[in-house]
Motif scaffolding. Structure first.
Motif, PDB file in Angstrom:
ATOM      1  N   VAL A  86       0.827  -1.212   0.000  1.00 37.61           N
ATOM      2  CA  VAL A  86       0.000   0.000   0.000  1.00 37.61           C
ATOM      3  C   VAL A  86       0.858   1.258   0.000  1.00 37.61           C
ATOM      4  CG1 VAL A  86      -1.671   1.333   1.339  1.00 37.61           C
ATOM      5  CG2 VAL A  86      -1.962  -1.136   1.084  1.00 37.61           C
ATOM      6  N   LEU A  87       1.918   1.251   0.791  1.00 39.93           N
ATOM      7  CA  LEU A  87       2.740   2.452   0.951  1.00 39.93           C
ATOM      8  C   LEU A  87       3.967   2.464   0.055  1.00 39.93           C
ATOM      9  CD1 LEU A  87       2.672   2.750   4.856  1.00 39.93           C
ATOM     10  CD2 LEU A  87       1.176   3.864   3.191  1.00 39.93           C
ATOM     11  N   GLY A  88       4.117   1.441  -0.758  1.00 41.00           N
ATOM     12  CA  GLY A  88       5.315   1.359  -1.587  1.00 41.00           C
ATOM     13  C   GLY A  88       5.454   2.502  -2.571  1.00 41.00           C
ATOM     14  N   GLY A  89       4.338   3.066  -3.025  1.00 41.86           N
ATOM     15  CA  GLY A  89       4.405   4.146  -4.001  1.00 41.86           C
ATOM     16  C   GLY A  89       4.533   5.526  -3.397  1.00 41.86           C
ATOM     17  N   VAL A  90       4.550   5.617  -2.082  1.00 40.89           N
ATOM     18  CA  VAL A  90       4.646   6.916  -1.403  1.00 40.89           C
ATOM     19  C   VAL A  90       6.111   7.212  -1.105  1.00 40.89           C
ATOM     20  CG1 VAL A  90       3.870   8.295   0.557  1.00 40.89           C
ATOM     21  CG2 VAL A  90       2.387   6.510  -0.379  1.00 40.89           C
ATOM     22  N   SER A  91       6.523   8.440  -1.331  1.00 40.67           N
ATOM     23  CA  SER A  91       7.907   8.822  -1.075  1.00 40.67           C
ATOM     24  C   SER A  91       8.156   8.953   0.423  1.00 40.67           C
ATOM     25  CB  SER A  91       8.228  10.153  -1.756  1.00 40.67           C
ATOM     26  OG  SER A  91       7.471  11.200  -1.170  1.00 40.67           O
ATOM     27  N   PRO A  92       9.400   8.795   0.868  1.00 44.37           N
ATOM     28  CA  PRO A  92       9.701   8.992   2.294  1.00 44.37           C
ATOM     29  C   PRO A  92       9.331  10.389   2.783  1.00 44.37           C
ATOM     30  CG  PRO A  92      11.512   7.862   1.201  1.00 44.37           C
ATOM     31  CD  PRO A  92      10.564   8.285   0.120  1.00 44.37           C
ATOM     32  N   GLN A  93       9.475  11.393   1.917  1.00 39.70           N
ATOM     33  CA  GLN A  93       9.094  12.753   2.319  1.00 39.70           C
ATOM     34  C   GLN A  93       7.600  12.839   2.620  1.00 39.70           C
ATOM     35  OE1 GLN A  93      11.034  12.020  -0.245  1.00 39.70           O
ATOM     36  NE2 GLN A  93      12.977  13.073   0.164  1.00 39.70           N
ATOM     37  N   GLY A  94       6.795  12.159   1.814  1.00 39.68           N
ATOM     38  CA  GLY A  94       5.354  12.164   2.059  1.00 39.68           C
ATOM     39  C   GLY A  94       4.989  11.463   3.352  1.00 39.68           C
ATOM     40  N   ILE A  95       5.648  10.339   3.626  1.00 33.78           N
ATOM     41  CA  ILE A  95       5.394   9.619   4.878  1.00 33.78           C
ATOM     42  C   ILE A  95       5.799  10.470   6.078  1.00 33.78           C
ATOM     43  CG2 ILE A  95       6.014   7.597   6.227  1.00 33.78           C
ATOM     44  CD1 ILE A  95       4.253   6.889   3.936  1.00 33.78           C
ATOM     45  N   ALA A  96       6.949  11.131   5.981  1.00 33.46           N
ATOM     46  CA  ALA A  96       7.401  11.991   7.077  1.00 33.46           C
ATOM     47  C   ALA A  96       6.433  13.149   7.299  1.00 33.46           C
ATOM     48  CB  ALA A  96       8.802  12.518   6.782  1.00 33.46           C
ATOM     49  N   LEU A  97       5.911  13.695   6.208  1.00 32.21           N
ATOM     50  CA  LEU A  97       4.952  14.798   6.324  1.00 32.21           C
ATOM     51  C   LEU A  97       3.687  14.355   7.042  1.00 32.21           C
ATOM     52  CD1 LEU A  97       4.076  17.681   5.642  1.00 32.21           C
ATOM     53  CD2 LEU A  97       3.256  16.819   3.434  1.00 32.21           C
ATOM     54  N   VAL A  98       3.218  13.158   6.751  1.00 39.32           N
ATOM     55  CA  VAL A  98       2.011  12.649   7.414  1.00 39.32           C
ATOM     56  C   VAL A  98       2.246  12.508   8.918  1.00 39.32           C
ATOM     57  CG1 VAL A  98       0.461  10.672   7.620  1.00 39.32           C
ATOM     58  CG2 VAL A  98       1.129  11.500   5.361  1.00 39.32           C
ATOM     59  N   GLY A  99       3.389  11.948   9.296  1.00 36.17           N
ATOM     60  CA  GLY A  99       3.699  11.825  10.717  1.00 36.17           C
ATOM     61  C   GLY A  99       3.792  13.174  11.400  1.00 36.17           C
ATOM     62  N   TRP A 100       4.402  14.133  10.726  1.00 30.96           N
ATOM     63  CA  TRP A 100       4.533  15.492  11.282  1.00 30.96           C
ATOM     64  C   TRP A 100       3.165  16.138  11.458  1.00 30.96           C
ATOM     65  CZ3 TRP A 100       3.279  20.297   9.197  1.00 30.96           C
ATOM     66  CH2 TRP A 100       3.838  21.416   9.825  1.00 30.96           C
ATOM     67  N   VAL A 101       2.294  15.980  10.482  1.00 27.21           N
ATOM     68  CA  VAL A 101       0.970  16.612  10.528  1.00 27.21           C
ATOM     69  C   VAL A 101       0.143  16.081  11.693  1.00 27.21           C
ATOM     70  CG1 VAL A 101      -1.252  16.744   9.323  1.00 27.21           C
ATOM     71  CG2 VAL A 101       0.856  17.252   8.098  1.00 27.21           C
ATOM     72  N   THR A 102       0.196  14.791  11.950  1.00 26.75           N
ATOM     73  CA  THR A 102      -0.614  14.233  13.039  1.00 26.75           C
ATOM     74  C   THR A 102      -0.207  14.816  14.393  1.00 26.75           C
ATOM     75  OG1 THR A 102       0.898  12.338  13.203  1.00 26.75           O
ATOM     76  CG2 THR A 102      -1.054  12.081  11.820  1.00 26.75           C
ATOM     77  N   VAL A 103       1.089  15.001  14.596  1.00 23.50           N
ATOM     78  CA  VAL A 103       1.547  15.582  15.864  1.00 23.50           C
ATOM     79  C   VAL A 103       1.109  17.036  15.975  1.00 23.50           C
ATOM     80  CG1 VAL A 103       3.563  16.132  17.278  1.00 23.50           C
ATOM     81  CG2 VAL A 103       3.504  14.009  15.967  1.00 23.50           C
ATOM     82  N   VAL A 104       1.217  17.778  14.893  1.00 21.83           N
ATOM     83  CA  VAL A 104       0.820  19.188  14.908  1.00 21.83           C
ATOM     84  C   VAL A 104      -0.679  19.320  15.181  1.00 21.83           C
ATOM     85  CG1 VAL A 104       0.596  21.262  13.489  1.00 21.83           C
ATOM     86  CG2 VAL A 104       2.711  19.942  13.433  1.00 21.83           C
ATOM     87  N   ILE A 105      -1.482  18.466  14.554  1.00 18.45           N
ATOM     88  CA  ILE A 105      -2.931  18.512  14.794  1.00 18.45           C
ATOM     89  C   ILE A 105      -3.237  18.232  16.263  1.00 18.45           C
ATOM     90  CG2 ILE A 105      -5.105  17.319  14.326  1.00 18.45           C
ATOM     91  CD1 ILE A 105      -4.190  16.972  11.455  1.00 18.45           C
ATOM     92  N   ALA A 106      -2.576  17.239  16.824  1.00 14.73           N
ATOM     93  CA  ALA A 106      -2.815  16.905  18.229  1.00 14.73           C
ATOM     94  C   ALA A 106      -2.442  18.068  19.137  1.00 14.73           C
ATOM     95  CB  ALA A 106      -2.025  15.654  18.614  1.00 14.73           C
ATOM     96  N   TYR A 107      -1.291  18.695  18.888  1.00 18.82           N
ATOM     97  CA  TYR A 107      -0.870  19.793  19.756  1.00 18.82           C
ATOM     98  C   TYR A 107      -1.784  21.012  19.604  1.00 18.82           C
ATOM     99  CZ  TYR A 107       1.626  23.678  21.740  1.00 18.82           C
ATOM    100  OH  TYR A 107       1.931  24.787  22.473  1.00 18.82           O
ATOM    101  N   VAL A 108      -2.133  21.348  18.382  1.00 19.79           N
ATOM    102  CA  VAL A 108      -3.010  22.507  18.165  1.00 19.79           C
ATOM    103  C   VAL A 108      -4.362  22.279  18.838  1.00 19.79           C
ATOM    104  CG1 VAL A 108      -4.275  23.819  16.420  1.00 19.79           C
ATOM    105  CG2 VAL A 108      -1.873  23.263  16.056  1.00 19.79           C
TER     106      VAL A 108
END
Length: 228
Positions: A86-108
């Motif tokens: 499922v995630l094979g076609g996603v770039s590492p930058q995209g995966i890192a961005l998703v992880g970053w966004v979830t933390v930011v949403i939680a903190y906000v």
């Protein structure tokens, strides 16, 4: 002939206004603005505490921490091939961005729940963001030495899981840096200083997003994604 009663004399007080001594009018408040009650201050505070609401919030936070992480980790261990497909076609930058966004949403969500009233909509945002972050952390086997765990589970595809971990950790470090800077500003800047505007809520949010943006750029373009 009866004399008309004299008009009520104004209630005045002497104050310093703009560096000058002036006489100003002060309202008398002839009627009490707080109704009489037989309740003690402890009874009033107890009614305002809402223990059931806080118990539900704590329970929701615990569930958001434990259940998504366990579910994501179970998927990573038992359905590794499906996740890689499922995630094979996603770039590492995209995966890192998703992880970053979830933390930011939680903190906000958490920060806005403290600042804004009513707070429950933002508490929901906080719990959802926290659950998303924990789910991704479970999928990517996040721990103190995650690169060993991800290599054991994902093998050559461990870079994707490592990218998610770096995104989450980058956002978490950004929160820590922001907290230190904000506390430092509160301690250093005097209330009478023009720089006190930096301690306002809107300014602190701008500072937070600036720090988080820098953290994200370091993760995406600082060479970390190719290191681990």
């Amino acid at each position: 002939m009866e004399q008309e009663p004299n008009e009520q004399e104004p209630n005045e007080a002497t104050e310093i206004v703009g560096g000058k001594v002036e006489t100003v009018e002060v309202s008398k408040h002839p009627e009490a603005s707080i109704p009489e009650t037989d309740l003690s201050l402890a009874d009033i505070e107890r009614r305002r505490s809402h223990p059931l609401r806080w118990a539900l919030i704590i329970l929701a936070v615990l569930c958001a921490i434990i259940a998504p992480y366990w579910f994501g980790r179970s998927l990573a261990v038992n359905n590794t091939d499906s996740i890689v497909a499922v995630l094979g076609g996603v770039s590492p930058q995209g995966i890192a961005l998703v992880g970053w966004v979830t933390v930011v949403i939680a903190y906000v969500g958490l920060a806005m729940a403290v600042v804004v009233s009513p707070s429950w909509p933002w508490l929901i945002v906080f719990v959802i963001g926290l659950a998303g972050e924990q789910f991704i952390a479970g999928l990517s086997m996040l721990n103190l030495n995650f690169w060993y765990s991800t290599y054991v589970v994902y093998g050559k595809q461990a870079g994707l899981a490592n990218a998610a971990n770096l995104g989450i950790m980058g956002a978490a470090i950004g929160i820590a840096v922001y907290a230190l800077m904000f506390v430092g500003l509160l301690v250093i800047i005097r209330k009478t200083s023009p720089l006190n505007v930096l301690t306002k809520s809107w300014a602190s949010f701008i500072l937070y997003f600036v720090i988080e943006t820098i953290a994200l750029l370091v993760v995406l373009f600082g060479g970390l994604l190719t290191t681990v």
